[in-house]
Design an enzyme around this catalytic site. Structure first.
Site, PDB file in Angstrom:
ATOM      1  N   LYS A   1      -0.534   4.916   4.505  1.00 10.34           N
ATOM      2  CA  LYS A   1      -1.139   4.018   5.604  1.00 10.34           C
ATOM      3  C   LYS A   1      -0.694   3.452   6.913  1.00 10.34           C
ATOM      4  CE  LYS A   1      -3.975  -0.410   4.859  1.00 10.34           C
ATOM      5  NZ  LYS A   1      -4.888   0.061   5.285  1.00 10.34           N
TER       6      LYS A   1
ATOM      7  N   HIS B   1       0.964  -1.212   0.140  1.00 14.31           N
ATOM      8  CA  HIS B   1       0.009   0.004   0.077  1.00 14.31           C
ATOM      9  C   HIS B   1       0.738   1.265   0.084  1.00 14.31           C
ATOM     10  CE1 HIS B   1      -3.460  -2.657   1.123  1.00 14.31           C
ATOM     11  NE2 HIS B   1      -4.165  -1.811   0.767  1.00 14.31           N
TER      12      HIS B   1
END
Ligand code: NAD
Length: 277
Positions: free
Chosen positions: A168, A164
């Site tokens: 995040k 990600h």
């Protein structure tokens, strides 16, 4: 003949955390969806864009709705509220939804078990759709992972790799854990008994039956997940790559339209998509 959309019949959807990455996508999706109308959006006190016109925030010109900080007022003005915020905010929103009798769609990830209990309590009073990933592709992937894991014996080592974007905050991703739960369900074990969420140093050889996780973070990656079934002599890899956050907002708005008018309960995207066996 010109057709006119009857907004009095449209389901009123409110977005909490509306200036966030997902919040903005969700508001665009609601504005573009037939059968839905945007009842408003909120941010935390002192949060980004508070007081700004929502249309201008989205780059679509003035809409006459401003980013508010009064969650209670937004819930009262909505049939369904969609929440992709932080776990603390989600807990507060779940309590409000239960108190005010409003359906809730929750995409926030990284909730602690005690915070999930608050969602379960709210779901005894109102419909709550809670999913670690609202994309249709990932939910299909979860269903496939459970099927594959049911067929393959534990000589196939299951490893889950996710990547990600650099912003995040939780790891492994809620989706990776959801895929892990699907793999564990296929083997009829509890993920908590077999999960290895990180490895560092001399950890010894891999134990049979473990489900391992590896987390990568960087750049602007929206969300990549691969589930590997690795045996001696062969390896199966099932991969999903999200290229736009729109896949999550489309799924969440679909869930909101589905949730409105349902009986109280805790639902998943499997319920919304009819993927339950
Ligand atoms: P973000 O930080 O860009 O947005 C979160 C927003 O919530 C921020 O604007 C923040 O100010 C706001 N907020 C915080 N507290 C609030 C409060 N009390 N009231 C109102 N607003 C508040 O984060 P993001 O990338 O949009 O992700 C949000 C969450 O959604 C994360 O947990 C992420 O992991 C999750 N997520 C889930 C899915 C899914 O499909 N389930 C997909 C993408 C992201």
């Amino acid at each position: 003949m010109t057709l006119r959309t009857d907004h009095t019949m449209a389901i009123r959807i409110g977005i909490v955390g509306c200036a966030g990455r997902m919040g903005q996508m969700l508001m665009k999706e609601v504005l573009d969806s037939d059968g839905a109308t945007l009842s408003g959006g909120t941010e935390r006190l002192g949060g980004p864009a508070a007081g700004q016109d929502i249309g201008e925030l989205l780059g679509r010109g003035k809409l006459g709705l401003v980013v508010d900080t009064d969650a209670r007022a937004l819930f009262l003005a909505s049939d369904v509220v969609i929440d992709f915020t932080t776990r603390e905010a989600t807990v507060a929103h779940a309590r409000l939804a239960a108190e005010l009798g409003k359906a809730l769609v929750v995409g926030t990830t990284g909730l602690e078990p005690a915070q999930e209990v608050v969602l379960h309590e709210a779901a005894t009073k109102v419909p709550v759709v809670y999913a670690p990933n609202f994309s249709i592709g990932v939910n299909l992937l979860m269903s496939l992972v459970e099927q594959v894991s049911k067929v393959l014996d534990p000589s196939y080592d299951i490893e889950i790799v996710e990547m990600h974007h650099r912003h995040k905050v939780d790891a492994p991703s809620g989706t990776a854990l959801g895929l892990g739960r699907a793999a564990a369900a296929g083997r009829q074990v509890a993920l908590s008994d077999v999960a290895v969420r990180q490895r560092d140093g001399i950890v010894g050889p891999r134990k049979s039956g473990e489900i391992g996780f590896a987390t990568l973070r960087g750049g602007d990656v929206v969300g990549d997940h691969t589930v590997m079934f690795a045996a001696e002599g062969e390896r199966i890899e099932l991969t999903h790559k999200a290229q736009s956050r729109a896949v999550f907002s489309k799924g969440a708005v679909r869930a909101a339209l589905w949730a409105q008018g349902r009986k109280a309960g805790l639902y998943s995207m499997f319920d919304v998509l009819g993927l339950k066996a």
